[in-house]
Design a protein around this motif. Structure first.
Motif, mmCIF file in Angstrom:
data_model
loop_
_atom_site.group_PDB
_atom_site.id
_atom_site.type_symbol
_atom_site.label_atom_id
_atom_site.label_comp_id
_atom_site.label_asym_id
_atom_site.label_seq_id
_atom_site.Cartn_x
_atom_site.Cartn_y
_atom_site.Cartn_z
ATOM 1 N N LYS A 14 0.807 -1.214 0.000
ATOM 2 C CA LYS A 14 0.000 0.000 0.000
ATOM 3 C C LYS A 14 0.845 1.272 0.000
ATOM 4 C CE LYS A 14 -4.375 -1.371 0.168
ATOM 5 N NZ LYS A 14 -5.447 -0.873 -0.738
ATOM 6 N N ALA A 15 2.058 1.182 0.536
ATOM 7 C CA ALA A 15 2.929 2.350 0.538
ATOM 8 C C ALA A 15 3.280 2.782 -0.875
ATOM 9 C CB ALA A 15 4.207 2.054 1.326
ATOM 10 N N ARG A 16 3.290 1.839 -1.812
ATOM 11 C CA ARG A 16 3.614 2.126 -3.210
ATOM 12 C C ARG A 16 2.404 2.082 -4.129
ATOM 13 N NH1 ARG A 16 8.781 2.073 -5.048
ATOM 14 N NH2 ARG A 16 10.216 2.744 -3.427
ATOM 15 N N ASN A 17 1.338 1.409 -3.707
ATOM 16 C CA ASN A 17 0.203 1.187 -4.598
ATOM 17 C C ASN A 17 -1.084 1.235 -3.787
ATOM 18 O OD1 ASN A 17 -1.688 0.361 -6.449
ATOM 19 N ND2 ASN A 17 -0.614 -1.494 -7.082
ATOM 20 N N ARG A 18 -1.574 2.442 -3.552
ATOM 21 C CA ARG A 18 -2.750 2.621 -2.685
ATOM 22 C C ARG A 18 -3.998 1.962 -3.243
ATOM 23 N NH1 ARG A 18 -3.601 8.786 -1.584
ATOM 24 N NH2 ARG A 18 -5.532 7.910 -0.745
ATOM 25 N N LYS A 19 -4.106 1.877 -4.568
ATOM 26 C CA LYS A 19 -5.336 1.372 -5.181
ATOM 27 C C LYS A 19 -5.462 -0.144 -5.152
ATOM 28 C CE LYS A 19 -3.480 1.166 -9.908
ATOM 29 N NZ LYS A 19 -3.518 -0.287 -10.060
ATOM 30 N N PHE A 22 10.313 10.225 7.598
ATOM 31 C CA PHE A 22 10.897 9.391 6.562
ATOM 32 C C PHE A 22 10.684 7.938 6.978
ATOM 33 C CE2 PHE A 22 13.144 13.270 5.403
ATOM 34 C CZ PHE A 22 13.068 13.204 4.021
ATOM 35 N N ALA A 23 10.154 7.153 6.059
ATOM 36 C CA ALA A 23 9.806 5.767 6.369
ATOM 37 C C ALA A 23 10.551 4.812 5.460
ATOM 38 C CB ALA A 23 8.305 5.546 6.217
ATOM 39 N N MET A 24 10.979 3.702 6.034
ATOM 40 C CA MET A 24 11.581 2.633 5.257
ATOM 41 C C MET A 24 10.469 1.655 4.902
ATOM 42 S SD MET A 24 14.602 -0.094 6.263
ATOM 43 C CE MET A 24 15.733 1.208 6.753
ATOM 44 N N THR A 25 10.124 1.590 3.609
ATOM 45 C CA THR A 25 9.001 0.759 3.199
ATOM 46 C C THR A 25 9.339 -0.713 3.128
ATOM 47 O OG1 THR A 25 9.521 1.221 0.888
ATOM 48 C CG2 THR A 25 7.874 2.620 1.944
ATOM 49 N N CYS A 26 10.579 -1.033 2.740
ATOM 50 C CA CYS A 26 10.925 -2.466 2.686
ATOM 51 C C CYS A 26 12.399 -2.732 2.933
ATOM 52 C CB CYS A 26 10.482 -3.089 1.357
ATOM 53 S SG CYS A 26 11.283 -2.388 -0.086
ATOM 54 N N CYS A 27 13.286 -1.778 2.652
ATOM 55 C CA CYS A 27 14.714 -1.993 2.862
ATOM 56 C C CYS A 27 15.412 -0.635 2.911
ATOM 57 C CB CYS A 27 15.302 -2.865 1.760
ATOM 58 S SG CYS A 27 15.160 -2.148 0.123
ATOM 59 N N ALA A 28 16.705 -0.651 3.217
ATOM 60 C CA ALA A 28 17.448 0.587 3.445
ATOM 61 C C ALA A 28 17.485 1.490 2.222
ATOM 62 C CB ALA A 28 18.864 0.249 3.902
ATOM 63 N N ASP A 29 17.342 0.925 1.035
ATOM 64 C CA ASP A 29 17.398 1.720 -0.192
ATOM 65 C C ASP A 29 16.038 2.284 -0.585
ATOM 66 O OD1 ASP A 29 20.120 1.289 -0.520
ATOM 67 O OD2 ASP A 29 19.785 -0.605 -1.577
ATOM 68 N N PHE A 70 9.364 10.049 2.275
ATOM 69 C CA PHE A 70 8.736 10.912 3.270
ATOM 70 C C PHE A 70 7.236 10.728 3.213
ATOM 71 C CE2 PHE A 70 6.939 14.957 4.760
ATOM 72 C CZ PHE A 70 7.604 15.096 5.976
ATOM 73 N N ILE A 71 6.607 10.463 4.364
ATOM 74 C CA ILE A 71 5.160 10.280 4.416
ATOM 75 C C ILE A 71 4.579 11.194 5.495
ATOM 76 C CG2 ILE A 71 5.152 7.932 3.499
ATOM 77 C CD1 ILE A 71 4.900 6.903 6.373
ATOM 78 N N GLY A 72 3.545 11.916 5.143
ATOM 79 C CA GLY A 72 2.907 12.812 6.093
ATOM 80 C C GLY A 72 1.598 13.328 5.526
ATOM 81 N N PHE A 73 0.819 13.987 6.366
ATOM 82 C CA PHE A 73 -0.473 14.510 5.953
ATOM 83 C C PHE A 73 -0.456 16.039 5.906
ATOM 84 C CE2 PHE A 73 -2.121 10.484 8.045
ATOM 85 C CZ PHE A 73 -2.356 9.835 6.832
ATOM 86 N N LYS A 74 -1.224 16.569 5.013
ATOM 87 C CA LYS A 74 -1.408 18.016 4.928
ATOM 88 C C LYS A 74 -1.954 18.529 6.255
ATOM 89 C CE LYS A 74 -4.004 21.383 2.125
ATOM 90 N NZ LYS A 74 -4.919 21.498 0.948
ATOM 91 N N CYS A 75 -1.377 19.638 6.735
ATOM 92 C CA CYS A 75 -1.803 20.196 8.012
ATOM 93 C C CYS A 75 -2.046 21.701 7.865
ATOM 94 C CB CYS A 75 -0.742 19.939 9.085
ATOM 95 S SG CYS A 75 -1.208 20.516 10.732
#
Length: 314
Positions: A161-166, A244-251, A255-260
């Motif tokens: 989902k981090a790469r493919n929300r749909k 900043f989030a690591m989705t699967c590995c160090a590479d 950056f993930i965040g919400f509009k505020c």
């Protein structure tokens, strides 16, 4: 006449052939429609051409990636004039070969399905991350098969989902049964006056709020965040607190965040660390291309940079 095209992706032995056979033969997909099955690799499970003919399906093999092109597909259309097309794509080929393909007139991609062997997924991520994520990014449905009670479904779901929300995600056990009612237990209490989101829970909260924003409407959250507010990039009164989030590995860090929204947004320095308390609402935002979570800052305090700046999806 439109000819629906169904694309099946995934590494060798991930279950593509079995899924196609189950769809065409066991479920008689298309109810006798003239089907063209294009296969780009040989797996452990083989096709029985006599069985395929029984369901009005013609098998064609494309063995070389350079032959997967407009000319080949035009010839296939002229030769077979199919009512529907199934493509079993080679798991080692770049998705660009398919995405750049100009399909024959009338052929329309209606669904892309990716199969994943749950027992080898983490190994492939560690060693062939780009290749496997490329296929999952393009899929409408991701099927994790060979699951058991120990399969980290929540972790796998967040990675996709981090790469493919749909993408819709399904979990299939070795006996073929599907775990349809999987719901991940949240590590925080939604009924608290203020929901404290720890670094460990940030990825879970972020993905859950993206998928089910209405669940969080009107709720207050508090978390440690890094401010994104480069000069001239955002509207007045808006900033993005995130991590900043690591989705699967160090590479694979993003950056993930919400509009505020905040009247004091202009006073908050770009790339500063803050502890923010905010109320969550569901609003239309261009960033989401529709409705999604929007934060309204209630309190913003300067904070120290954490020892580990990354958050994780596992």
């Amino acid at each position: 006449m439109e000819v629906p095209v169904y694309l099946f992706t995934g590494f060798m032995d991930s279950g593509k052939t079995s899924l196609i056979l189950n769809t065409l033969i066991d479920n008689d997909f298309g109810e006798g429609a003239k089907t063209l099955l294009i296969v780009c690799e040989d797996g452990d499970v083989e096709y029985d051409e006599s069985e395929l003919l029984r369901v009005n399906t013609k098998l064609v093999t494309i063995e070389k990636e350079e032959e997967f092109n407009d000319t080949t597909f035009k010839k296939l259309e002229e030769t077979y004039r199919p009512d529907q097309v199934f493509i079993e794509y080679n798991g080692t080929w770049e998705m660009a070969a398919f995405l750049e393909l100009t399909m024959p007139k009338g052929w329309l991609l209606v669904q892309s399905l990716a199969t994943v062997d749950a027992t080898t997924f983490e190994v492939y991520l560690a060693n062939m991350r780009t290749m496997i994520m490329e296929q999952l990014f393009a899929a409408d449905v991701v099927i994790f098969n060979r699951c058991d009670d120990d399969t980290p479904k929540g972790k796998f779901r967040r990675i996709v989902k981090a790469r493919n929300r749909k993408a819709q995600i399904a979990y299939e056990r070795a006996d073929g049964t599907v775990d349809e009612d999987f719901m991940e237990e949240l590590p925080y209490d939604l009924n608290q006056d203020i929901i404290d989101i720890t670094d460990m829970d940030y990825g879970i909260w972020y993905m859950d709020a993206l998928e089910e924003p209405k669940k969080y409407a009107g709720r207050k959250v508090r978390f440690l965040g890094l401010v994104y507010r480069p000069e001239g990039k955002l509207k007045k009164g808006v900033f993005i607190p995130g991590r900043f989030a690591m989705t699967c590995c160090a590479d694979d860090v993003t950056f993930i965040g919400f509009k505020c929204k905040s009247d004091k947004a202009d006073e908050i320095p770009h790339k500063s660390w803050i502890t923010i308390t905010a109320e969550m609402k569901v609003e239309f935002a261009m960033e989401y291309k529709g409705k999604g979570p929007v934060l309204y800052a209630l309190d913003v305090q300067p904070a120290q940079k954490p020892e580990d700046e990354l958050v994780y999806f596992n």
